[in-house]
Design a protein around this motif. Structure first.
Motif, short mmCIF file in Angstrom:
data_model
loop_
_atom_site.label_atom_id
_atom_site.label_comp_id
_atom_site.label_asym_id
_atom_site.label_seq_id
_atom_site.Cartn_x
_atom_site.Cartn_y
_atom_site.Cartn_z
N ALA A 1 55.23 57.28 52.55
CA ALA A 1 55.10 58.55 53.27
C ALA A 1 56.32 58.80 54.15
CB ALA A 1 53.83 58.54 54.12
N GLN B 1 59.39 57.66 53.61
CA GLN B 1 60.50 58.03 52.72
C GLN B 1 60.39 59.50 52.30
OE1 GLN B 1 60.09 55.06 49.64
NE2 GLN B 1 61.60 53.72 50.57
N LYS B 2 59.17 59.94 52.05
CA LYS B 2 58.96 61.34 51.67
C LYS B 2 59.30 62.27 52.82
CE LYS B 2 55.48 64.42 49.65
NZ LYS B 2 54.07 64.54 49.17
N GLN B 3 58.93 61.87 54.05
CA GLN B 3 59.26 62.69 55.22
C GLN B 3 60.76 62.77 55.42
OE1 GLN B 3 56.50 60.72 58.20
NE2 GLN B 3 56.29 62.84 58.86
N SER C 1 63.06 62.46 53.12
CA SER C 1 63.63 63.30 52.07
C SER C 1 63.43 64.78 52.39
CB SER C 1 62.97 62.96 50.74
OG SER C 1 63.45 63.79 49.71
#
Length: 281
Positions: A153, A155-157, A159
């Motif tokens: 999560a 890493q997604k934030q 990105s």
């Protein structure tokens, strides 16, 4: 593609002609950018990067992009209010310059990491407490799974924050003092394409003497494909993707737009650097 980037002009055929200059009656209506500056505060920019998918952040980004398109910026700096609007746009550009955006992005990520570290510290303490209290292996494994989910999560934030920062930086790059001053002096030219068949890899059209204020209007392609165009680093095989290749050594760009399945893409050779902000999609 490399051959197009390296080769010179094909003088056996004429270059692509720019669109006729719009008459005063058909020009883009002049807008007032004064309401944008209070919206693009440091705090709002940080919040946008922190939560780019929130309704508020999406609304701010959409409004900023809609109001600061190249053609609208050009219209704002012309006419009787052009000088005042130019000063306002330059001030907004300072908020959105790459150094400021990078600084805000770093600060935002740091805050996100600090908050997550505190949360993980608390959770680790709970895990140790459960272990000493005879917690089950299922509970321990569940906590490990949560840690893996948290990492994904985060890493997604990160990105999403990077993409938001890039979007703001792209807008800011068109609002530098030099660019705004150039727009005041030179409105630039527009080159329109309405079909992917107009210019192909086998027979590409050429745009010569392309300047920073010039525009490549691809809205006709968007209408032909009936879908939004998306700028990408590499083609995925989907239609409606726009790719920009540029050679620093030859100062030549190649703009490609993937068309309908099974049909060749639009390929345009441009003598000059084409950036995202030069595209009208």
């Amino acid at each position: 593609m490399n051959n197009l980037l390296k080769s010179g002009p094909d003088w056996s055929k004429p270059a692509k002609a720019p669109d006729p200059a719009p008459s005063a009656n058909n020009a883009t209506p002049q807008e007032n950018p004064n309401d944008l500056a209070p919206m693009l505060t440091r705090e709002n920019i940080k919040q946008l990067m922190r939560n780019p998918d929130s309704p508020e952040s999406k609304a701010l980004m959409e409004k900023t992009r809609a109001r600061l398109t190249p053609e609208k910026i050009q219209a704002m700096v012309q006419g009787p209010k052009g000088e005042a609007n130019a000063q306002t746009l330059k001030a907004i550009g300072k908020h959105l310059n790459n150094d400021e955006i990078d600084s805000d992005l770093a600060e935002t990520k740091k805050q996100m990491v600090e908050e997550k570290t505190k949360e993980l510290s608390r959770r680790n303490f709970e895990m140790l407490t459960q272990a000493f209290d005879g917690g089950s292996i299922e509970s321990f494994v569940g906590n490990i799974k949560r840690l893996e989910d948290d990492r994904a999560a985060m890493q997604k934030q990160f990105s999403a924050a990077n993409n938001a920062a890039k979007g703001l930086g792209d807008i800011g790059s068109s609002l530098t003092e030099d660019n705004v001053n150039k727009m005041r002096r030179d409105p630039g030219k527009t080159y329109s394409y309405n079909s992917t068949s107009e210019s192909t890899l086998d027979a590409p059209s050429e745009i010569r003497d392309f300047t920073a204020n010039d525009k490549l209007d691809l809205r006709g392609i968007q209408k032909q494909l009936n879908k939004p165009l998306q700028v990408v680093d590499n083609f995925s095989g989907a239609s409606g993707e726009v790719k920009i290749d540029y050679s620093q050594s030859t100062k030549t760009s190649v703009v490609s737009v993937s068309g309908e399945p099974g049909k060749p893409p639009l390929v345009v050779k441009v003598f000059g650097e084409v950036r995202r902000e030069n595209l009208m999609t």
